[in-house]
Design a protein around this motif. Structure first.
Motif, PDB file in Angstrom:
ATOM      1  N   UNK A  34      45.346  56.342  40.850  1.00  0.00           N
ATOM      2  CA  UNK A  34      44.777  56.222  42.193  1.00  0.00           C
ATOM      3  C   UNK A  34      44.700  54.767  42.640  1.00  0.00           C
ATOM      4  N   UNK A  35      44.325  53.881  41.727  1.00  0.00           N
ATOM      5  CA  UNK A  35      44.107  52.483  42.106  1.00  0.00           C
ATOM      6  C   UNK A  35      45.396  51.779  42.521  1.00  0.00           C
ATOM      7  N   UNK A  36      46.553  52.340  42.163  1.00  0.00           N
ATOM      8  CA  UNK A  36      47.823  51.704  42.502  1.00  0.00           C
ATOM      9  C   UNK A  36      48.438  52.233  43.796  1.00  0.00           C
ATOM     10  N   UNK A  37      47.806  53.209  44.427  1.00  0.00           N
ATOM     11  CA  UNK A  37      48.317  53.733  45.695  1.00  0.00           C
ATOM     12  C   UNK A  37      48.190  52.649  46.768  1.00  0.00           C
ATOM     13  N   UNK A  38      49.306  52.315  47.413  1.00  0.00           N
ATOM     14  CA  UNK A  38      49.296  51.279  48.438  1.00  0.00           C
ATOM     15  C   UNK A  38      49.114  51.922  49.810  1.00  0.00           C
ATOM     16  N   UNK A  39      47.896  51.843  50.304  1.00  0.00           N
ATOM     17  CA  UNK A  39      47.540  52.388  51.611  1.00  0.00           C
ATOM     18  C   UNK A  39      46.351  51.597  52.122  1.00  0.00           C
ATOM     19  N   UNK A  40      46.521  50.755  53.125  1.00  0.00           N
ATOM     20  CA  UNK A  40      45.387  49.961  53.631  1.00  0.00           C
ATOM     21  C   UNK A  40      44.199  50.814  54.060  1.00  0.00           C
ATOM     22  N   UNK A  41      44.464  51.958  54.700  1.00  0.00           N
ATOM     23  CA  UNK A  41      43.370  52.812  55.172  1.00  0.00           C
ATOM     24  C   UNK A  41      42.608  53.402  53.991  1.00  0.00           C
ATOM     25  N   UNK A  42      43.353  53.970  53.021  1.00  0.00           N
ATOM     26  CA  UNK A  42      42.716  54.546  51.837  1.00  0.00           C
ATOM     27  C   UNK A  42      41.979  53.472  51.048  1.00  0.00           C
ATOM     28  N   UNK A  43      42.570  52.289  50.941  1.00  0.00           N
ATOM     29  CA  UNK A  43      41.945  51.204  50.185  1.00  0.00           C
ATOM     30  C   UNK A  43      40.642  50.761  50.835  1.00  0.00           C
ATOM     31  N   UNK A  44      40.636  50.618  52.146  1.00  0.00           N
ATOM     32  CA  UNK A  44      39.393  50.229  52.830  1.00  0.00           C
ATOM     33  C   UNK A  44      38.297  51.272  52.619  1.00  0.00           C
ATOM     34  N   UNK A  45      38.671  52.554  52.672  1.00  0.00           N
ATOM     35  CA  UNK A  45      37.684  53.619  52.463  1.00  0.00           C
ATOM     36  C   UNK A  45      37.156  53.591  51.031  1.00  0.00           C
ATOM     37  N   UNK A  46      38.059  53.407  50.049  1.00  0.00           N
ATOM     38  CA  UNK A  46      37.644  53.371  48.647  1.00  0.00           C
ATOM     39  C   UNK A  46      36.741  52.178  48.363  1.00  0.00           C
ATOM     40  N   UNK A  47      37.051  51.025  48.957  1.00  0.00           N
ATOM     41  CA  UNK A  47      36.217  49.839  48.761  1.00  0.00           C
ATOM     42  C   UNK A  47      34.840  50.046  49.390  1.00  0.00           C
ATOM     43  N   UNK A  48      34.791  50.730  50.536  1.00  0.00           N
ATOM     44  CA  UNK A  48      33.501  51.025  51.170  1.00  0.00           C
ATOM     45  C   UNK A  48      32.640  51.893  50.267  1.00  0.00           C
ATOM     46  N   UNK A  49      33.237  52.896  49.618  1.00  0.00           N
ATOM     47  CA  UNK A  49      32.498  53.737  48.665  1.00  0.00           C
ATOM     48  C   UNK A  49      32.066  52.908  47.464  1.00  0.00           C
ATOM     49  N   UNK A  50      32.967  52.063  46.958  1.00  0.00           N
ATOM     50  CA  UNK A  50      32.672  51.192  45.820  1.00  0.00           C
ATOM     51  C   UNK A  50      31.441  50.336  46.106  1.00  0.00           C
ATOM     52  N   UNK A  51      31.350  49.823  47.328  1.00  0.00           N
ATOM     53  CA  UNK A  51      30.218  48.959  47.687  1.00  0.00           C
ATOM     54  C   UNK A  51      28.891  49.707  47.683  1.00  0.00           C
ATOM     55  N   UNK A  52      28.920  51.040  47.828  1.00  0.00           N
ATOM     56  CA  UNK A  52      27.683  51.813  47.751  1.00  0.00           C
ATOM     57  C   UNK A  52      27.079  51.768  46.354  1.00  0.00           C
ATOM     58  N   UNK A  53      27.937  51.564  45.338  1.00  0.00           N
ATOM     59  CA  UNK A  53      27.500  51.594  43.949  1.00  0.00           C
ATOM     60  C   UNK A  53      27.387  50.200  43.328  1.00  0.00           C
ATOM     61  N   UNK A  54      27.728  49.156  44.073  1.00  0.00           N
ATOM     62  CA  UNK A  54      27.788  47.828  43.454  1.00  0.00           C
ATOM     63  C   UNK A  54      27.522  46.741  44.482  1.00  0.00           C
ATOM     64  N   UNK A  55      27.530  45.486  43.994  1.00  0.00           N
ATOM     65  CA  UNK A  55      27.350  44.329  44.861  1.00  0.00           C
ATOM     66  C   UNK A  55      28.683  43.606  45.068  1.00  0.00           C
ATOM     67  N   UNK A  56      29.742  44.349  45.264  1.00  0.00           N
ATOM     68  CA  UNK A  56      31.080  43.792  45.432  1.00  0.00           C
ATOM     69  C   UNK A  56      31.104  42.738  46.537  1.00  0.00           C
ATOM     70  N   UNK A  57      31.648  41.557  46.205  1.00  0.00           N
ATOM     71  CA  UNK A  57      31.758  40.446  47.149  1.00  0.00           C
ATOM     72  C   UNK A  57      33.121  39.795  46.936  1.00  0.00           C
ATOM     73  N   UNK A  58      33.965  39.840  47.949  1.00  0.00           N
ATOM     74  CA  UNK A  58      35.317  39.267  47.814  1.00  0.00           C
ATOM     75  C   UNK A  58      35.459  37.974  48.614  1.00  0.00           C
ATOM     76  N   UNK A  59      34.338  37.373  49.004  1.00  0.00           N
ATOM     77  CA  UNK A  59      34.391  36.176  49.852  1.00  0.00           C
ATOM     78  C   UNK A  59      35.036  34.985  49.144  1.00  0.00           C
ATOM     79  N   UNK A  60      35.026  34.970  47.789  1.00  0.00           N
ATOM     80  CA  UNK A  60      35.641  33.859  47.050  1.00  0.00           C
ATOM     81  C   UNK A  60      37.096  34.132  46.683  1.00  0.00           C
ATOM     82  N   UNK A  61      37.615  35.287  47.071  1.00  0.00           N
ATOM     83  CA  UNK A  61      38.955  35.678  46.653  1.00  0.00           C
ATOM     84  C   UNK A  61      40.032  34.925  47.429  1.00  0.00           C
ATOM     85  N   UNK A  62      41.170  34.770  46.778  1.00  0.00           N
ATOM     86  CA  UNK A  62      42.320  34.153  47.440  1.00  0.00           C
ATOM     87  C   UNK A  62      42.746  34.976  48.651  1.00  0.00           C
ATOM     88  N   UNK A  63      42.622  36.314  48.529  1.00  0.00           N
ATOM     89  CA  UNK A  63      42.893  37.200  49.653  1.00  0.00           C
ATOM     90  C   UNK A  63      41.689  38.122  49.828  1.00  0.00           C
TER      91      UNK A  63
END
Length: 290
Positions: A34-63
């Protein structure tokens, strides 16, 4: 919503049930796909769910925009985001982490949690000579799912050997560590044997976990994962500088650092401490010439 989910998962018995009494390897294989599926829409939705369970912060990331969950899991940081301790007598932390159990190796015995010992031989596997680390020091570094997942050389030197040990995918959070004996010795892991420029041996043991049974090392042209079938013993002569990237997990997990007698933990390295990659971790023996 987020606070409710976190309150539920902080109930230890429920957390252990939801993250361990499930088909661990099947879920890990699924997440790998699942994690290798390339889909911006699916990825944004999955990251939104991930943030419900964690303190995910990508502000320091290269991208900050990702084509897949894998890109987010294995994200690189912007240059300068993790300064490396410049002291030539200090090992730096190989990763962002929370310090788990740490302290002296008592002969060959190590503790994953209070009352839950394991031996160096059980962790390193039957092919490895653990003598250099008898009566040394160990530091368990736990990476949460939201942390930066790449790990780096703690000191200048050479990677001499990699041993891959296949295994289970128990969760490695503190709740599981208090319930499952010798958990690290059951899970998939790699033993990275290094020789520092000072001449001292050290070992890093990356341990995989549920949803994350994949380890990539730059010095090898293979991906170490549950379907990997060998070889399990891989000599290497890869040289590295302090802070140089060694590889990454494809999700959060644990790295256990072993050093020989004479090394000492740096100030503040104690259970529960939060570290950033590059921060001072342990000091070389006082008689070292460097």
């Amino acid at each position: 919503m987020k606070s409710l989910i976190q309150a539920i998962t902080q109930q230890e018995d429920l957390n252990f049930l939801l993250t361990n009494r499930v088909p661990r390897q099947a879920l890990t294989h699924f997440m790998g796909w699942f994690s290798q599926i390339e889909s911006p829409v699916l990825t944004r939705a999955a990251i939104a769910v991930w943030r419900l369970f964690s303190d995910l912060d990508v502000s320091e990331s290269r991208q900050t925009h990702f084509r897949s969950l894998m890109e987010c899991f294995t994200r690189e940081l912007r240059p300068g985001a993790r300064p490396i301790d410049p002291d030539p007598t200090v090992l730096s932390s190989p990763c962002d982490a929370i310090v788990g159990a740490c302290g002296p190796v008592r002969g060959t015995e190590v503790f994953q949690a209070k009352g839950f010992p394991y031996t160096l031989a059980e962790l390193f596997g039957p092919t490895q000579d653990t003598t250099p680390f008898h009566d040394g020091e160990f530091i368990t570094l736990r990476l949460t799912s939201s942390m930066y997942h790449r790990f780096h050389a703690p000191f200048e030197g050479q990677m001499e050997h990699v041993t891959y040990l296949s295994g289970d995918t128990w969760n490695v959070n503190p709740i599981a560590l208090k319930r499952v004996e010798k958990l690290y010795c059951r899970n998939e892991r790699a033993v990275l044997r290094m020789r520092l420029a000072s001449g001292h041996p050290i070992a890093l043991v990356p341990v995989a976990a549920i949803l994350v049974a994949s380890i990539r090392l730059h010095c090898l042209d293979v991906l170490l994962h549950l379907r990997y079938r060998g070889p399990n013993e891989m000599p290497t002569q890869a040289r590295f500088t302090k802070g140089q990237e060694l590889g990454w997990f494809q999700h959060g997990s644990t790295i256990i650092v072993f050093v020989p007698p004479g090394f000492t933990r740096c100030a503040g390295i104690e259970t529960g401490a939060r570290l950033r990659m590059g921060q001072a971790l342990a000091r070389l023996p006082a008689h070292c010439d460097r």
